[in-house]
Design a protein around this motif. Structure first.
Motif, PDB file in Angstrom:
ATOM      1  N   ALA A 190      36.340  34.054  31.459  1.00  0.00           N
ATOM      2  CA  ALA A 190      37.266  33.956  30.330  1.00  0.00           C
ATOM      3  C   ALA A 190      38.691  34.176  30.813  1.00  0.00           C
ATOM      4  O   ALA A 190      38.928  34.784  31.866  1.00  0.00           O
ATOM      5  N   GLY A 191      39.641  33.695  30.038  1.00  0.00           N
ATOM      6  CA  GLY A 191      41.054  33.895  30.379  1.00  0.00           C
ATOM      7  C   GLY A 191      41.866  34.145  29.128  1.00  0.00           C
ATOM      8  O   GLY A 191      41.592  33.582  28.066  1.00  0.00           O
ATOM      9  N   ILE A 192      42.859  35.020  29.248  1.00  0.00           N
ATOM     10  CA  ILE A 192      43.731  35.323  28.108  1.00  0.00           C
ATOM     11  C   ILE A 192      45.179  35.027  28.473  1.00  0.00           C
ATOM     12  O   ILE A 192      45.534  34.886  29.644  1.00  0.00           O
ATOM     13  N   LEU A 205      36.815  38.296  33.547  1.00  0.00           N
ATOM     14  CA  LEU A 205      38.018  38.043  32.752  1.00  0.00           C
ATOM     15  C   LEU A 205      39.233  37.873  33.658  1.00  0.00           C
ATOM     16  O   LEU A 205      39.487  38.712  34.534  1.00  0.00           O
ATOM     17  N   LEU A 206      39.990  36.807  33.422  1.00  0.00           N
ATOM     18  CA  LEU A 206      41.267  36.600  34.097  1.00  0.00           C
ATOM     19  C   LEU A 206      42.369  37.085  33.161  1.00  0.00           C
ATOM     20  O   LEU A 206      42.559  36.536  32.071  1.00  0.00           O
ATOM     21  N   ALA A 207      43.066  38.120  33.545  1.00  0.00           N
ATOM     22  CA  ALA A 207      44.151  38.697  32.742  1.00  0.00           C
ATOM     23  C   ALA A 207      45.313  38.986  33.685  1.00  0.00           C
ATOM     24  O   ALA A 207      45.161  39.748  34.638  1.00  0.00           O
ATOM     25  N   HIS A 208      46.457  38.384  33.446  1.00  0.00           N
ATOM     26  CA  HIS A 208      47.569  38.506  34.394  1.00  0.00           C
ATOM     27  C   HIS A 208      47.935  39.962  34.653  1.00  0.00           C
ATOM     28  O   HIS A 208      48.080  40.381  35.802  1.00  0.00           O
ATOM     29  N   ARG A 209      48.094  40.739  33.598  1.00  0.00           N
ATOM     30  CA  ARG A 209      48.481  42.151  33.752  1.00  0.00           C
ATOM     31  C   ARG A 209      47.243  43.042  33.700  1.00  0.00           C
ATOM     32  O   ARG A 209      46.294  42.760  32.968  1.00  0.00           O
ATOM     33  N   PRO A 210      47.274  44.152  34.414  1.00  0.00           N
ATOM     34  CA  PRO A 210      46.130  45.070  34.348  1.00  0.00           C
ATOM     35  C   PRO A 210      46.085  45.905  33.078  1.00  0.00           C
ATOM     36  O   PRO A 210      45.064  46.531  32.794  1.00  0.00           O
ATOM     37  N   MET A 211      47.168  45.900  32.306  1.00  0.00           N
ATOM     38  CA  MET A 211      47.186  46.692  31.082  1.00  0.00           C
ATOM     39  C   MET A 211      46.150  46.194  30.084  1.00  0.00           C
ATOM     40  O   MET A 211      45.813  45.019  30.064  1.00  0.00           O
ATOM     41  N   GLY A 212      45.676  47.102  29.252  1.00  0.00           N
ATOM     42  CA  GLY A 212      44.680  46.747  28.245  1.00  0.00           C
ATOM     43  C   GLY A 212      43.272  46.700  28.786  1.00  0.00           C
ATOM     44  O   GLY A 212      42.354  46.210  28.116  1.00  0.00           O
ATOM     45  N   SER A 237      32.700  42.476  32.393  1.00  0.00           N
ATOM     46  CA  SER A 237      32.086  43.092  33.580  1.00  0.00           C
ATOM     47  C   SER A 237      33.089  43.278  34.703  1.00  0.00           C
ATOM     48  O   SER A 237      33.054  44.275  35.431  1.00  0.00           O
ATOM     49  N   LEU A 238      33.971  42.290  34.877  1.00  0.00           N
ATOM     50  CA  LEU A 238      34.951  42.311  35.958  1.00  0.00           C
ATOM     51  C   LEU A 238      36.240  41.674  35.473  1.00  0.00           C
ATOM     52  O   LEU A 238      36.228  40.561  34.957  1.00  0.00           O
ATOM     53  N   MET A 241      37.646  46.450  37.795  1.00  0.00           N
ATOM     54  CA  MET A 241      38.888  45.674  37.740  1.00  0.00           C
ATOM     55  C   MET A 241      39.504  45.630  39.127  1.00  0.00           C
ATOM     56  O   MET A 241      39.665  46.659  39.785  1.00  0.00           O
ATOM     57  N   TYR A 242      39.842  44.418  39.562  1.00  0.00           N
ATOM     58  CA  TYR A 242      40.556  44.257  40.824  1.00  0.00           C
ATOM     59  C   TYR A 242      41.968  43.765  40.538  1.00  0.00           C
ATOM     60  O   TYR A 242      42.164  42.739  39.868  1.00  0.00           O
TER      61      TYR A 242
END
Length: 375
Positions: free
Chosen positions: A257-259, A289-296, A306-307, A344-345
């Protein structure tokens, strides 16, 4: 606020690093004005040479400005430490205090050392990054995905600094890993599609068994988001805009998934929405999950991710200063984290913003992630 802070640093370095020297008044004034121009070069380039995100000036000039700007920051820090030590030492030993507070030779030595350190930092920033391989065990990973390899690129920041040859070299190194999946976790560009057309062209050559997936970062929104979506599609990048895809491998599945990025709100565009991204996803899959920022990250963990793969921080770029970046990003800066039941990486970043081309002790990376069913 940034420009005020930089003006203060510039004036402090001038007052403590230039005016104590045995120079004539005209030279001192000229050098002080030069220091202030270096301190405010972002304001100058934004006003006359493009934008804050994308100054349209030659790469050599950007590297020169980055070298001088980093020198100024480090010099301000080193002079402050020198002065504080001098004030502490003076009551104990006046000679030592005077040496630390007013020695021209010591000032010159500190300046030369700082210039060399900053030059190394610029070289580290613009060289093609090495591959970093990390294995991540996910408890519920389907057995068929044990050994599944994901290449993560992030914060590529195509610009007048990191141009087509650099991008092509990154793509070649990524493709040489023969990944199952390649993902780009935001901040691909600085500048308009017209300005960066040639620089992003190599991304069209990215290859992976299950394709190339990408999400926007904050810099996509600063650079003409809607136009870039069409350009990314033309490059063969599948953008996940609060969406997901299901990857089937040997009759077993995971969800990727991506946000969007939080910068979207400033432009009246959709905020990150994990619920929308996972809507109608298969039940009980492993979710990447692809999320640009690690926040949230905690909210994403609660949603069943999961990752999470993120970037944005550039690892803080300077060892020591990275602690400030960590504070600004909910305690995350780089590496592998456990967030509740989620892994989270956070990558150090593959490239970086052209306005601060410095890396000292915080190297860039092309990340190869190998999924494992157990550690």
């Amino acid at each position: 606020m940034l420009h005020i802070i930089m003006a203060v640093i510039g004036l402090y370095v001038s007052a403590r690093g230039i005016w104590p020297l045995s120079l004539n008044l005209t030279t001192k004034i000229v050098l002080t004005l030069a220091v202030l121009c270096i301190a405010e070069h972002h304001l100058i380039t934004r006003t006359w040479f493009g934008s804050m995100a994308s100054p349209e000036i030659p790469a050599a000039v950007l590297m020169l400005l980055g070298w001088l700007f980093c020198t100024l920051l480090l010099l301000g820090f080193f002079i402050l430490i020198k002065d504080l030590l001098g004030l502490v030492a003076y009551p104990v030993s006046a000679a030592t205090g005077r040496l630390l507070l007013a020695s021209p030779r010591l000032l010159v030595a500190i300046t030369v050392i700082t210039l060399v350190i900053a030059a190394v930092g610029v070289w580290n920033a613009v060289k093609v990054p090495k591959v970093k391989t990390i294995e991540i065990a996910l408890p519920n990973l389907p057995a068929a995905f044990d050994g599944f390899r994901i290449v993560q690129l992030t914060d590529l920041h195509a610009s007048r600094l990191l141009q087509r040859p650099w991008m092509a070299a990154v793509v070649d190194r990524a493709n040489a890993l023969n990944p199952d999946l390649t993902v780009i976790t935001g901040d691909m560009v600085d500048g308009s599609p017209q300005a960066r057309a040639g620089d992003v062209k190599p991304l069209q050559s990215l290859t992976a068994k299950y394709g190339v997936l990408a999400i926007p970062g904050n810099h996509e929104y600063y650079s003409g988001y809607q136009s870039w979506l069409a350009a990314f599609n033309d490059l063969g990048l599948r953008m996940l805009i609060n969406q997901h895809v299901t990857i089937t491998h040997e009759n077993q599945q995971i969800v990727v998934a991506g946000i969007t990025d939080h910068a979207a709100a400033r432009f009246g565009l959709p905020d990150p929405d994990i619920a929308a991204a996972l809507e109608q996803a298969p039940a009980n899959p492993t979710i990447v999950l692809l999320a640009h920022r690690p926040m949230g990250a905690s909210a994403h963990a609660q949603a069943g991710v999961s990752l999470q793969l993120s970037g944005h921080t550039h690892g803080g770029q300077i060892l020591g200063a990275h602690l400030l970046t960590k504070m600004a990003n909910e305690g995350f800066v780089n590496g592998l984290y456990d967030v509740d039941a989620m892994k989270m990486y956070v990558s150090m970043g593959t490239g970086l913003w052209n306005g601060f081309p410095i890396r000292l002790g915080r190297p860039s990376e092309i990340t190869q992630i190998v999924l494992r069913t157990r550690s």
